[in-house]
Scaffold this motif. Structure first.
Motif, PDB file in Angstrom:
ATOM      1  N   ARG A 232      78.512  25.516  56.399  1.00 28.01           N
ATOM      2  CA  ARG A 232      77.954  24.793  55.168  1.00 28.01           C
ATOM      3  C   ARG A 232      76.972  23.696  55.417  1.00 28.01           C
ATOM      4  O   ARG A 232      76.021  23.454  54.583  1.00 28.01           O
ATOM      5  N   ALA A 233      77.202  22.985  56.461  1.00 29.35           N
ATOM      6  CA  ALA A 233      76.330  21.944  56.874  1.00 29.35           C
ATOM      7  C   ALA A 233      74.899  22.208  57.157  1.00 29.35           C
ATOM      8  O   ALA A 233      73.785  21.974  57.046  1.00 29.35           O
ATOM      9  N   THR A 234      74.923  23.516  57.921  1.00 27.80           N
ATOM     10  CA  THR A 234      73.713  24.249  58.404  1.00 27.80           C
ATOM     11  C   THR A 234      73.111  24.758  56.957  1.00 27.80           C
ATOM     12  O   THR A 234      71.701  24.678  56.999  1.00 27.80           O
ATOM     13  N   ALA A 235      73.637  25.436  56.206  1.00 25.65           N
ATOM     14  CA  ALA A 235      73.184  25.988  54.937  1.00 25.65           C
ATOM     15  C   ALA A 235      72.490  24.787  54.178  1.00 25.65           C
ATOM     16  O   ALA A 235      71.283  24.718  53.555  1.00 25.65           O
ATOM     17  N   TYR A 236      73.202  23.394  53.914  1.00 27.32           N
ATOM     18  CA  TYR A 236      72.725  22.499  53.062  1.00 27.32           C
ATOM     19  C   TYR A 236      71.479  22.002  53.854  1.00 27.32           C
ATOM     20  O   TYR A 236      70.532  21.582  53.111  1.00 27.32           O
ATOM     21  N   GLU A 237      71.411  21.872  54.986  1.00 31.46           N
ATOM     22  CA  GLU A 237      70.342  21.294  55.687  1.00 31.46           C
ATOM     23  C   GLU A 237      69.112  22.087  55.495  1.00 31.46           C
ATOM     24  O   GLU A 237      67.977  21.590  55.326  1.00 31.46           O
ATOM     25  N   TYR A 238      69.300  23.358  55.660  1.00 29.24           N
ATOM     26  CA  TYR A 238      67.964  24.266  55.419  1.00 29.24           C
ATOM     27  C   TYR A 238      67.805  24.359  53.738  1.00 29.24           C
ATOM     28  O   TYR A 238      66.394  24.370  53.647  1.00 29.24           O
ATOM     29  N   ALA A 239      68.782  24.463  52.831  1.00 22.80           N
ATOM     30  CA  ALA A 239      68.181  24.433  51.524  1.00 22.80           C
ATOM     31  C   ALA A 239      67.507  23.087  51.236  1.00 22.80           C
ATOM     32  O   ALA A 239      66.775  22.918  50.294  1.00 22.80           O
ATOM     33  N   LEU A 240      68.060  21.967  51.472  1.00 21.29           N
ATOM     34  CA  LEU A 240      67.491  20.631  51.291  1.00 21.29           C
ATOM     35  C   LEU A 240      66.192  20.063  52.012  1.00 21.29           C
ATOM     36  O   LEU A 240      65.767  18.889  51.965  1.00 21.29           O
ATOM     37  N   SER A 241      65.639  21.051  53.043  1.00 27.01           N
ATOM     38  CA  SER A 241      64.667  20.760  53.861  1.00 27.01           C
ATOM     39  C   SER A 241      63.463  20.253  53.216  1.00 27.01           C
ATOM     40  O   SER A 241      62.965  21.226  52.038  1.00 27.01           O
ATOM     41  N   PRO A 242      62.810  19.320  53.227  1.00 25.73           N
ATOM     42  CA  PRO A 242      61.451  19.053  52.589  1.00 25.73           C
ATOM     43  C   PRO A 242      60.458  19.826  52.799  1.00 25.73           C
ATOM     44  O   PRO A 242      59.404  20.006  51.958  1.00 25.73           O
ATOM     45  N   TRP A 243      60.406  20.676  53.873  1.00 21.34           N
ATOM     46  CA  TRP A 243      59.425  21.824  54.013  1.00 21.34           C
ATOM     47  C   TRP A 243      59.412  23.088  52.832  1.00 21.34           C
ATOM     48  O   TRP A 243      58.534  23.696  53.021  1.00 21.34           O
ATOM     49  N   GLN A 244      60.505  23.112  52.258  1.00 24.99           N
ATOM     50  CA  GLN A 244      60.586  24.133  51.262  1.00 24.99           C
ATOM     51  C   GLN A 244      59.861  24.169  50.332  1.00 24.99           C
ATOM     52  O   GLN A 244      59.141  25.189  49.947  1.00 24.99           O
ATOM     53  N   ARG A 245      58.991  22.881  49.841  1.00 25.27           N
ATOM     54  CA  ARG A 245      58.204  22.591  48.889  1.00 25.27           C
ATOM     55  C   ARG A 245      56.906  23.417  49.241  1.00 25.27           C
ATOM     56  O   ARG A 245      56.109  23.556  48.490  1.00 25.27           O
ATOM     57  N   PHE A 246      56.635  23.612  50.470  1.00 26.47           N
ATOM     58  CA  PHE A 246      55.202  23.988  51.006  1.00 26.47           C
ATOM     59  C   PHE A 246      55.168  25.414  51.026  1.00 26.47           C
ATOM     60  O   PHE A 246      54.097  25.913  51.244  1.00 26.47           O
ATOM     61  N   ARG A 247      56.280  25.896  50.830  1.00 24.96           N
ATOM     62  CA  ARG A 247      56.296  27.752  50.846  1.00 24.96           C
ATOM     63  C   ARG A 247      55.843  28.046  49.437  1.00 24.96           C
ATOM     64  O   ARG A 247      56.159  27.738  48.651  1.00 24.96           O
TER      65      ARG A 247
END
Length: 435
Positions: A232-247
């Protein structure tokens, strides 16, 4: 004079876990050691290390707490994880719910008054580093992430207590244990990630990436006291990563929920800062306790309490009917259960993890070969000694220009003949005479 070796101490995360398992606050433990609670906080965060007599007293107290914790356990913790469905159950069925019953937040649990400002506790610089990746989550973290409910219940009817999850037999292979963990917790984790991001595809991808990382570190995850919390902690970190906005694939918005109330609640959640949104989902959605929520978000307990209070205030300002934690708990379950969120099959996730591992291995080998080739080429072509650079030419003035040879003049012919007639060894020597 030889110095005696220092008394060994467990890592900072283990120190905090032992204190929390013994239901001791930092002030109580500090009183038993004879220091202040700020000193205990620094020891548990790893900023400082005890020395001398305080180190011996602290190590002795931690040993006592570990022995008490071991004596309270009637049987050893199994290596494999709790499962709620057989390995052959479909991963996309609603075999578990999103949440457990929410617990009210008051000043006794958080250590602060509900109306406190908490400006200093909200700052990231004041947060204590908690246990990483859910390793310090409480015993209720597994049940919180995968509470079992009847598959036929209506969405939003609230979590119902279904069959208790059983322990997987010890004779299972690593692949079977991983599939059991995935089928048990993946649907609920996808719903939680959807509340964090508001994107269905990103929620599914986050959970798959988290399980792929878990399969790469499976011996470590399988022996963790809370494997679901690790994922769960790993999934949350990936989902809330600020780099997602650049995809590019995530720049276009997805269709919002059909229900206006669900759409308003989801938009309000997405307006919250990521730390407050994550704290709210963990406490009011998953049902973790405040210490477990603080540990998973790597913050101190007062910081987590202030984030939760501010997040609830923001929701209550926009949606006054959600001021009650029980109503908020039920509405979060309704919003997450209304969407048809599917997860991939466990073998697909395992094969994807193995492909990523092979790709990274080959990329590392190719990079190493390229680096070796570049180094060899540099050594082969590099000069072995210093060669000074040739200075650029300069124009010299006053020198007559060179002319092309032509016919000799009479004077030049006479001079040439004179040179030819003279002795080859030079002119005759002059001898002095006596007068």
């Amino acid at each position: 004079m030889t110095r005696s070796p220092a008394t060994p101490l467990p890592p900072p995360k283990a120190r905090r876990r032992l204190r929390e398992n013994a239901a001791l606050t930092q002030a109580q433990l500090a009183a038993r050691v004879g220091v202040t609670h700020e000193t205990v906080r620094a020891w548990e965060s790893g900023r400082t290390t005890p020395r001398g007599r305080k180190r011996e007293a602290y190590a002795k107290l931690l040993t006592t707490l570990a022995e008490e914790a071991a004596s309270r356990q009637a049987e050893p913790v199994p290596v494999v994880v709790a499962v709620g469905a057989g390995p052959g159950a479909p991963a996309d069925e609603a075999t578990d719910s999103l949440v457990l019953p929410a617990k009210p937040l008051d000043g006794r649990e958080s250590g602060i008054e509900p109306g406190a400002s908490g400006a200093g506790a909200e700052a990231e610089s004041g947060a204590e580093p908690g246990a990483g990746a859910g390793a310090a989550s409480g015993p209720g973290a597994v049940s919180g992430a995968g509470a079992v409910s009847d598959a036929g219940t209506e969405p939003g009817a609230g979590p119902l207590s279904g069959p208790e999850p059983g322990l997987a037999p010890l004779g299972m292979t690593p692949a079977q244990a991983f599939d059991a963990l995935y089928e048990f917790s993946a649907p609920a984790l996808v719903r939680q990630a959807y509340l964090l991001t508001g994107r269905r595809e990103l929620a599914r991808e986050s959970v798959e990436r988290a399980f792929q990382s878990a399969w790469e570190r499976w011996p470590e995850v399988a022996r963790d006291r809370d494997p679901v919390g690790w994922v769960r902690a790993t999934a949350y970190e990936y989902a809330l990563s600020p780099w997602q906005r650049f995809r590019l694939r995530h720049r276009h918005p997805e269709p919002p929920p059909a229900d206006p109330g669900d759409r308003t609640l989801l938009n309000t959640l997405l307006r919250l800062p990521p730390p407050r949104r994550r704290t709210l989902v963990l406490y009011d959605g998953v049902g973790l306790g405040l210490p477990e929520t603080a540990a998973e978000t790597e913050a101190s307990t007062p910081t987590a309490a202030n984030r939760l209070l501010r997040a609830r205030e923001a929701l209550a300002d926009r949606l006054p009917e959600l001021a009650d934690p029980q109503v908020l708990h039920r509405r979060l379950a309704e919003v997450a259960s209304a969407e048809r969120l599917r997860a991939a099959r466990p073998p697909t996730v395992r094969r994807g993890s193995e492909r990523r591992a092979r790709y990274r291995t080959r990329a590392a080998i190719a990079f190493t070969v390229a680096l070796i080739g570049t180094t060899a080429l540099t050594l082969r072509t590099a000069p072995t000694h210093y060669e000074p650079p040739v200075s650029p030419g300069e124009t010299v003035r006053g020198v007559p220009p060179r002319v092309a040879p032509g016919a000799l003049s009479d004077e030049q012919l006479e001079l040439r003949q004179k040179l030819r007639d003279q002795l080859q060894h030079g002119p005759e020597r002059l001898t002095p005479r006596l007068d």
